[in-house]
Design a protein around this motif. Structure first.
Motif, short mmCIF file in Angstrom:
data_model
loop_
_atom_site.label_atom_id
_atom_site.label_comp_id
_atom_site.label_asym_id
_atom_site.label_seq_id
_atom_site.Cartn_x
_atom_site.Cartn_y
_atom_site.Cartn_z
N GLU A 139 0.81 -1.21 0.00
CA GLU A 139 0.00 0.00 0.00
C GLU A 139 0.85 1.27 0.00
N THR A 140 2.01 1.24 0.65
CA THR A 140 2.90 2.42 0.64
C THR A 140 3.87 2.37 -0.54
N ALA A 141 4.21 1.16 -0.99
CA ALA A 141 5.12 1.04 -2.13
C ALA A 141 4.53 1.70 -3.37
N ARG A 142 3.22 1.57 -3.55
CA ARG A 142 2.56 2.17 -4.70
C ARG A 142 2.65 3.70 -4.68
N CYS A 144 14.83 -1.20 -5.01
CA CYS A 144 14.48 -1.46 -6.41
C CYS A 144 13.89 -2.86 -6.57
N ARG A 145 14.47 -3.82 -5.90
CA ARG A 145 13.95 -5.20 -6.00
C ARG A 145 12.52 -5.28 -5.50
N LEU A 146 12.25 -4.64 -4.34
CA LEU A 146 10.90 -4.69 -3.78
C LEU A 146 9.90 -3.96 -4.65
N LEU A 147 10.25 -2.76 -5.11
CA LEU A 147 9.32 -1.98 -5.93
C LEU A 147 9.05 -2.66 -7.27
N SER A 195 8.96 -5.75 -7.81
CA SER A 195 8.10 -6.92 -7.59
C SER A 195 6.62 -6.55 -7.54
N TYR A 196 6.32 -5.27 -7.26
CA TYR A 196 4.93 -4.83 -7.19
C TYR A 196 4.42 -4.30 -8.53
N ALA A 250 11.90 -8.89 -16.65
CA ALA A 250 10.80 -7.93 -16.58
C ALA A 250 10.53 -7.24 -17.91
N ALA A 251 11.48 -7.29 -18.84
CA ALA A 251 11.31 -6.58 -20.11
C ALA A 251 10.22 -7.25 -20.95
#
Length: 678
Positions: free
Chosen positions: A433-436, A464-467, A469-470, A512-513
């Motif tokens: 919810e905060t990452a967004r 960067c890895r966490l963001l 992933s969302y 991710a590309a």
């Protein structure tokens, strides 16, 4: 009228001309009349002092011409006189004898007659021993001692630099001065030690502000030794209270220098004693927080782990005693883009037991108007940064989720402020919810990789890895392309943690590309193939494993089935051949990309680079003599490599290059002959 017997009833000072014979001790309670002490040495009983000592003193005083031998004999006679009197318990009245024979004045003359620009004899050494002897038996007054001390300091401190002197004689002379001061203090009862110390320091202080750097350093060093002696011998004495604040700071800095620098074992042990004194009384000794913090910072940059622990212990005490001053000083007095500054900052904020107090001071520091002006943030917003150090409750995270403030902090040149901002972003990125709310800051977050600080880089990679992933592939793809370019240089970072994190994140961005971006991503993927191959031999197992897994992902992206198969099998020999055979147009690129790894700190990577270069040369068509010479020059330092395997590989490859150069030269000769024939 009868008197009580003296403390030593068997000793009597007799009238001049009386027979000098040994008398039996008086009967108990026998009344003995003690005669007054006269100036003539004949009055001293021969059972107490050797006659030659008295005659030596008398002869010197009466002599008009005094050579070096006579001066030395005179000083030795004084030492012997005092030593014998002390050992026999016959010091009473000795001060009168010394006063009437003007021993203090004669000692002063000896010191003053010595040339100021030379140290050719041991006269100063013996003179200070004589002063110590006179002091030990109270044979001269306190005023005379203070006067002689001033003379001693003057003639020793004003000598030329020790490099111009006889080092052995100079060191012995300084040792005599140390011993003299110790005797002056030891010879006083505890009740008057403080006064005696104060007297010595008052004599020393003027020399510490001399215009001569050499004089200042010697005086300060003597004050430092005196502090250590008082600490070691008289624990109850508050030495620092007798010094000016600037002098206390200088002693602390000198202590650190001697602990850390190239000094003798004895000096280092003495410095440890002084440091113990400082740490027990930080309120007295550590008052100049910026100066001491700069010294800690300067020495942390250059010293080993064991010495770093000493410096960090001092930092802990400094922070606990003066938290606000210490935190403020890090942000104002230390270089803000320096990794050591960040190490100090992190240490301060990680202290246990006093964290609440330090966090409260952090809040006040961050709201300082002048400081906020320096970092281009408002006092209202900067208070939010202190929330990054608090337990991340929902309430705290909601307050912390301020993208505008965090974006401003990401543009700062201050690593401590940036670290706080990234710490906050790391907490926010752990919750969807905060990452967004902050994912739009990813480009700004990636820009902070320019600092190349391990702590900063690790935080950025984790965020960067966490963001990523969302985000969906459509959102992540543009960012992935930019991030891939920034990750490649981190594969060779000195920190194994950074290597592993960057390699694993490279795998994520490769996957991710989206399909229409694959062509652009493939350029970055090809640049990463060789580093990933080399790091499959990384000495850190987790890095080697991450490299294998990422190489598999890269092979999938490139649709190279054989490479994917060899990577899964961890077939390094097969991977080498696959890279060189799959795309022959890139062999030259691989060859030059390999050369920097010849200087890698890991022997396993140097070895892999040599092996790959040897194989690449066999697949390269453009083997010009210039190219072979350049590669040979890069390999030559490895002939003396510390690792025997690397050494042997380098020699074998150089031998192969030599043969190829001969063949190339021979081919050119044949071609030249052909042209001549034509």
């Amino acid at each position: 009228m009868e008197r009580k017997p003296p403390r030593s009833p068997r000793v009597a000072w007799e009238k001049s001309g009386a027979p000098q014979e040994r008398r039996p001790p008086p009967e108990p309670y026998q009344v003995t009349e003690v005669q007054p002490l006269h100036a003539d040495a004949d009055w001293l009983h021969l059972c107490v002092v050797e006659e030659v000592v008295i005659d030596g003193i008398k002869a010197y005083i009466n002599s008009t011409e005094k050579d070096l031998v006579q001066k030395m004999q005179f000083l030795n006679c004084i030492i012997t006189l005092c030593s014998t009197a002390r050992n026999k318990g016959l010091t009473e009245g000795l001060d009168v004898f010394c006063h009437r024979n003007k021993l203090a004045e004669n000692v002063e003359v000896l010191m003053c007659e010595e040339p100021r620009e030379q140290l050719c004899t041991a006269l100063r050494y013996h003179t200070m021993n004589a002063i110590a002897a006179l002091s030990s038996v109270k044979a001269i007054s306190e005023d005379e001692i203070v006067h002689l001390l001033n003379i001693c300091f003057n003639v020793i401190f004003c000598l030329p630099p020790k490099e111009s002197l006889n080092i052995c004689l100079y060191n012995h002379t300084l040792h005599a001065m140390d011993n003299m001061l110790k005797v002056l203090l030891d010879s006083h009862p505890s009740s008057s030690i403080h006064n005696q110390l104060q007297s010595i320091l008052e004599v020393l202080l003027p020399f510490t502000v001399s215009q001569s750097k050499t004089v200042c350093e010697r005086a300060l060093n003597q004050m430092w030794k005196l502090s250590g002696f008082m600490t070691k011998s008289f624990w109850q004495q508050p030495v620092g209270k007798n010094l000016h604040p600037s002098q206390r700071t200088k002693i602390v800095l000198m202590t650190l220098e001697k602990i850390i620098g190239d000094y003798s074992f004895d000096e280092k042990k003495w410095a440890e004693t002084v440091l113990d004194m400082v740490l027990r009384d930080p309120g007295t000794w550590l008052i100049d927080v910026p100066e001491i913090l700069r010294s800690i910072h300067r020495n942390l940059e250059i010293n080993t782990t064991s010495l770093q622990q000493t410096l960090l212990s001092l930092l802990d005490v400094l922070t606990n005693r003066f938290p606000r001053d210490a935190l403020m000083s890090v942000l104002t007095d230390l270089p803000q883009s320096d990794s050591t500054t960040l190490d100090i900052w992190k240490r301060m904020l990680s202290l246990t037991g006093t964290s609440e107090r330090i966090l409260e001071e952090l809040r006040h520091v961050l709201q300082d108007p002048e400081l906020c002006g320096v970092f281009n943030i408002t006092t209202e917003d900067s208070g939010l940064l202190s929330l990054t150090m608090m337990h991340p409750t929902d309430e705290i995270l909601n307050k912390l989720c301020n993208p505008a403030l965090l974006q401003r902090c990401l543009k700062t040149e201050s690593l401590p402020i940036l670290w706080l901002a990234l710490r906050g972003l790391g907490l926010l990125s752990e919750r969807p919810e905060t990452a967004r709310e902050i994912w739009a800051l990813l480009p700004d977050i990636m820009e902070t990789l320019q600092f190349a600080n391990m702590h900063i880089v690790l935080k950025v990679l984790n965020i960067c890895r966490l963001l990523m992933s969302y985000l969906g592939k459509r959102e992540a793809s543009p960012i992935a392309l930019k991030l891939a370019q920034k990750l490649l240089p981190l594969f060779n970072h000195v920190s194994s943690e950074v290597r592993e994190c960057s390699i694993r994140l490279f795998k994520d961005v490769t996957e991710a590309a989206v399909w229409w971006k694959k062509g652009t991503m493939k350029k970055n993927v090809r640049r990463g193939l060789l580093p990933l191959l080399f790091h499959m031999s990384d000495e850190t197992p987790s890095v080697a494993q991450a490299s294998r897994e990422t190489l598999v992902a890269c092979a999938k992206c490139l649709k190279w089935k054989e490479l994917k198969h060899k990577a899964r099998e961890e077939n390094i020999v097969g991977i080498r051949k696959c890279l060189l055979q799959q795309d022959r147009s890139r062999v030259e690129g691989y060859l030059w990309q390999s050369l920097p790894y010849l200087k890698d700190s890991q022997a396993s990577l140097r070895s892999e680079a040599v092996k790959f270069i040897g194989l690449a040369l066999q697949h390269s068509w453009d083997q010009t003599e210039e190219k072979l010479n350049e590669i040979c020059s890069a390999l030559q330092p490895l002939e003396d490599d510390a690792d025997p395997a690397v050494c042997n590989l380098a020699r074998g490859t150089i031998l192969m290059l030599s043969r190829q150069r001969q063949q190339a030269s021979s081919a050119r000769s044949r071609l030249a002959a052909l042209w001549c024939w034509l």
